[in-house]
Motif scaffolding. Structure first.
Motif, PDB file in Angstrom:
ATOM      1  N   PHE A 223     -44.469 -37.330  46.369  1.00 45.48           N
ATOM      2  CA  PHE A 223     -45.810 -36.757  46.467  1.00 45.48           C
ATOM      3  C   PHE A 223     -46.505 -36.556  45.125  1.00 45.48           C
ATOM      4  O   PHE A 223     -47.648 -36.089  45.086  1.00 45.48           O
ATOM      5  N   ALA A 224     -45.821 -36.885  44.027  1.00 47.79           N
ATOM      6  CA  ALA A 224     -46.405 -36.792  42.686  1.00 47.79           C
ATOM      7  C   ALA A 224     -46.900 -35.387  42.345  1.00 47.79           C
ATOM      8  O   ALA A 224     -47.906 -35.213  41.659  1.00 47.79           O
ATOM      9  N   VAL A 225     -46.193 -34.377  42.823  1.00 49.00           N
ATOM     10  CA  VAL A 225     -46.503 -33.008  42.426  1.00 49.00           C
ATOM     11  C   VAL A 225     -46.027 -32.825  40.984  1.00 49.00           C
ATOM     12  O   VAL A 225     -44.880 -33.136  40.675  1.00 49.00           O
ATOM     13  N   PRO A 226     -46.868 -32.324  40.090  1.00 43.22           N
ATOM     14  CA  PRO A 226     -46.456 -32.167  38.687  1.00 43.22           C
ATOM     15  C   PRO A 226     -45.262 -31.230  38.558  1.00 43.22           C
ATOM     16  O   PRO A 226     -45.258 -30.140  39.149  1.00 43.22           O
ATOM     17  N   LYS A 227     -44.265 -31.647  37.797  1.00 47.70           N
ATOM     18  CA  LYS A 227     -43.071 -30.812  37.641  1.00 47.70           C
ATOM     19  C   LYS A 227     -43.395 -29.490  36.957  1.00 47.70           C
ATOM     20  O   LYS A 227     -42.671 -28.496  37.120  1.00 47.70           O
ATOM     21  N   GLU A 228     -44.500 -29.458  36.224  1.00 47.39           N
ATOM     22  CA  GLU A 228     -44.883 -28.242  35.504  1.00 47.39           C
ATOM     23  C   GLU A 228     -45.235 -27.073  36.425  1.00 47.39           C
ATOM     24  O   GLU A 228     -45.236 -25.915  35.984  1.00 47.39           O
ATOM     25  N   VAL A 229     -45.545 -27.360  37.680  1.00 45.55           N
ATOM     26  CA  VAL A 229     -45.915 -26.267  38.598  1.00 45.55           C
ATOM     27  C   VAL A 229     -44.782 -25.935  39.563  1.00 45.55           C
ATOM     28  O   VAL A 229     -44.960 -25.127  40.481  1.00 45.55           O
ATOM     29  N   ILE A 230     -43.603 -26.540  39.357  1.00 41.41           N
ATOM     30  CA  ILE A 230     -42.490 -26.368  40.293  1.00 41.41           C
ATOM     31  C   ILE A 230     -41.414 -25.465  39.701  1.00 41.41           C
ATOM     32  O   ILE A 230     -40.964 -25.672  38.578  1.00 41.41           O
ATOM     33  N   SER A 231     -40.994 -24.472  40.477  1.00 37.99           N
ATOM     34  CA  SER A 231     -39.866 -23.618  40.117  1.00 37.99           C
ATOM     35  C   SER A 231     -38.648 -24.077  40.908  1.00 37.99           C
ATOM     36  O   SER A 231     -38.730 -24.288  42.121  1.00 37.99           O
TER      37      SER A 231
END
Length: 251
Positions: A223-231
Motif C-alpha cells: 500500500f506504499a504507506v510511508p514507514k515514517e508514520v508507522i509504529s
C-alpha cells in the motif's frame, strides 16, 4: 483499492467565504481505532474461533490475508471453517463467542490505557474512538472492555461505531467538523490501510501501527504507506503520540 480521495463538491462563489474560512477551535483532535490498534484483537478472535472448534492460523499469516480470509483462516483450515463458518448459525455463534471474550478477557496493548487516560486528561485535546468492531452491541462490548482497564468511555468526547458496509472517511470528516478542529491539528490512529486512506483523505495526520491486522511489509510494500508514520509496537505509538501532543506520559 484506489488511493484517490474524492472531495465533496462545492458551490461556493469565488468571492464568498468557503467552509475552510470557518474559525477553528484552539484544540487538537485524535481519533483512536479499536481492534488491532488499542485492543489486542488477535488473541480474542483466536479464542473465539477455538471455542467453536476452528483454527484461525498463525498471527503473521492472519496479518497478510485479504479481509475475507482473516475470518475464514488459511487454506489448511478451509475445510472445517467453511463448513461451520459459512452458515448463518455458525457466524452468529462465533460473534457471540467473540462478544463474550471481548467483554471478559480481551486486553489493551501495553501502554495504551495510560495513553488514553493522558489524552482524556489533556484539556486542549478532543479524543474519542471510531470503530468497526463486529461483536454484538459493539459499543457496550467496548465499554466493558475499557472499564476493565479503568477507562470510562463516557469521558471520551465521542464514541462511534461504523458498520462494516461503510468506510471511515465520512465519519472522520464528520467528527473533525463537529468539533471545528483544524485538520492540521488532527490525528488518526489505525492499523489498516483503510485507516491511513481515510486519514489523508480528510486532511489529518495518520499514526499507523504494524502490530495489528496488517504487518509492516503489507503496509509499506503493498500500500506504499510511508514507514515514517508507522509504529512497530504499542510503546512506540505511545511515545509518538505523546510527543506530538505534548502529553506527560512516562517514557
Amino acid at each position: 483499492m484506489s488511493s484517490t480521495c474524492h472531495a465533496q463538491s462545492s458551490e461556493w462563489p469565488d468571492n464568498a467565504a468557503g467552509p475552510e474560512a470557518t474559525m477553528f477551535q484552539n484544540k487538537r483532535l485524535i481519533i483512536l481505532d479499536a481492534d488491532g490498534t488499542t485492543i489486542d484483537a488477535y488473541p480474542a478472535i483466536e479464542r473465539a474461533f477455538a471455542l467453536n472448534g476452528m483454527t484461525l492460523g498463525a498471527e503473521k499469516s492472519f496479518q497478510k490475508r485479504h479481509h475475507l480470509f482473516k475470518y475464514l483462516g488459511g487454506l489448511k483450515e478451509f475445510p472445517s471453517i467453511i463448513k461451520k463458518n459459512m452458515r448463518q448459525r455458525g457466524r452468529k455463534k462465533i460473534v457471540a463467542s467473540l462478544t463474550d471474550v471481548y467483554r471478559s478477557e480481551a486486553s489493551l496493548y501495553p501502554g495504551i490505557a495510560e495513553l488514553i487516560k493522558s489524552l482524556i486528561a489533556a484539556p486542549d485535546v478532543v479524543v474519542g474512538l471510531v470503530t468497526r468492531n463486529i461483536t454484538n452491541e459493539p459499543l457496550e462490548t467496548l465499554r466493558q472492555l475499557f472499564a476493565r482497564h479503568d477507562i470510562d468511555v463516557g469521558e471520551f468526547d465521542f464514541f462511534d461505531h461504523v458498520p462494516l458496509s461503510q468506510g471511515k472517511t465520512a465519519q472522520f470528516r464528520l467528527t473533525r467538523e463537529r468539533f471545528d478542529v483544524n485538520p492540521a491539528r488532527a490525528f488518526v490512529c489505525g492499523d489498516e490501510f483503510k485507516d491511513y486512506h481515510a486519514a489523508i483523505c480528510t486532511g489529518m495526520h495518520p499514526f499507523m501501527v504494524s502490530y495489528g491486522f496488517e504487518d509492516h511489509d503489507r503496509l509499506t510494500e503493498k500500500f506504499a504507506v510511508p514507514k515514517e508514520v508507522i509504529s512497530r509496537t504499542s510503546t512506540e505509538l505511545c511515545v509518538r503520540v505523546g510527543h506530538a501532543l505534548d502529553l506527560p506520559i512516562a517514557q
